[in-house]
Design a protein around this motif. Sequence first.
Motif, PDB file in Angstrom:
ATOM      1  N   TYR A 167      -5.095  -8.983  -6.128  1.00 20.03           N
ATOM      2  CA  TYR A 167      -4.185  -7.886  -5.830  1.00 20.03           C
ATOM      3  C   TYR A 167      -2.760  -8.298  -6.207  1.00 20.03           C
ATOM      4  O   TYR A 167      -2.085  -8.977  -5.441  1.00 20.03           O
ATOM      5  N   ARG A 200      -3.521   0.443  -2.891  1.00 20.82           N
ATOM      6  CA  ARG A 200      -2.758  -0.617  -3.558  1.00 20.82           C
ATOM      7  C   ARG A 200      -3.426  -0.993  -4.873  1.00 20.82           C
ATOM      8  O   ARG A 200      -4.577  -0.632  -5.139  1.00 20.82           O
ATOM      9  N   ALA A 212       0.834  -1.195   0.000  1.00 22.34           N
ATOM     10  CA  ALA A 212       0.000   0.000   0.000  1.00 22.34           C
ATOM     11  C   ALA A 212       0.874   1.252   0.000  1.00 22.34           C
ATOM     12  O   ALA A 212       1.880   1.319   0.710  1.00 22.34           O
ATOM     13  N   THR A 264      -3.807   0.824   7.123  1.00 27.96           N
ATOM     14  CA  THR A 264      -2.600   0.303   7.743  1.00 27.96           C
ATOM     15  C   THR A 264      -2.302   1.100   8.994  1.00 27.96           C
ATOM     16  O   THR A 264      -2.887   2.154   9.239  1.00 27.96           O
ATOM     17  N   GLU A 266      -6.675   0.565   1.499  1.00 21.79           N
ATOM     18  CA  GLU A 266      -6.268  -0.350   2.568  1.00 21.79           C
ATOM     19  C   GLU A 266      -5.902   0.474   3.795  1.00 21.79           C
ATOM     20  O   GLU A 266      -5.200   1.481   3.696  1.00 21.79           O
TER      21      GLU A 266
END
Length: 359
Positions: A262, A73, A2, A38, A36
Amino acid sequence: MAREGDFLVRSDGPHERVFRLRNTELEIDCESISSEWTTDSEAERTIQQEQLGSRGIIEEKQTRRKRKKRAWRLRHWLRRDDDSDSKSSDSDSSSSTSSGSSSSTDGGELGSFKRQRQQVQQQWNIIKGLKSNFSPPLDGPPVLPTEDQPLRNDTEDRPLPRSVSSSGLCWFESSKKYRAFAVAPGFLQQQDIEAISSAAKHSSVREINDRKGYLAFKHRVWRFELQLRALWPDLYARLMAVMRSADEAKWKRLSAKSRKVYPEVEYIEYDVEEMKEPCFIEPHVDNKSAVTLVAMLSPPNAYVGGRSCFRRAQGSRGHRELALEQGDVVLFRGEKLTHWITPVTEGKRVILQIEMSRV
């Protein structure tokens, strides 16, 4: 991996919304980007900004509370077949996964996988103590397996079962589908290899070290899926297409559970001179990678050793080895088929690796 970036509307040409990787001019269409969440500690932010710092300060800051941040991502959309085909695919794939997977939570399958890993680990302990038996000729690269010179098989001397699909993939078969793998000879041309290298060396690309703590290896890795997609979209599309083609021909796993995957794209160097010792990676599987692609970027006279190794096609002993020429691609079920390389004892071996992750 990401990364941070921004969404904007192009002012020149069609007024379409795109994603721009932060602090670069690299742009990707929004449909290929997924968010995403994180965590990011203050220590990590400090390291990124300063690149240097005392160990004591870093350890102190790592104890502070982490916070969540939103990053982005790359994702790749899959074509979903109709319901009848999907049911058939699910039925076929369920039989091919019955022997155990590293991502399975079933106790019996997990135990089976651990036993398999112990077996290949024993083989690896023997292999890594030996000098490589492969020395590339000076007058040209080795050829792909033929009837006279088959793929090496440590179990027996006869040629391994092979077939060629309509897409040009050379298949090395197994009664268990997940142990089959395919080779696309000369898939990458010299200009493709140069394009991949230029994307991997873009100023925004970061070196990573995300291997599991229990996995022994000696190499360097750079992640660059966003850069490859932005700089060389046609080449990226070709790589995605050959991975999907292999899956549709044999495993039918990519669209079994999701309409998207992905891609994780890595540029990997096994450089003996830099490391001051032989380079390697021990037997392992790629977590959650429905399909893994490995492309050879180095000419065969650039290094010694570094054969691609795969678990045996059948039986209880031995493994399979393959020496790839520059531009060759090998495709396999990364999350299921145990694989590794023989130690690189001289020179520099460079590969492109793509994992189609389902999570």
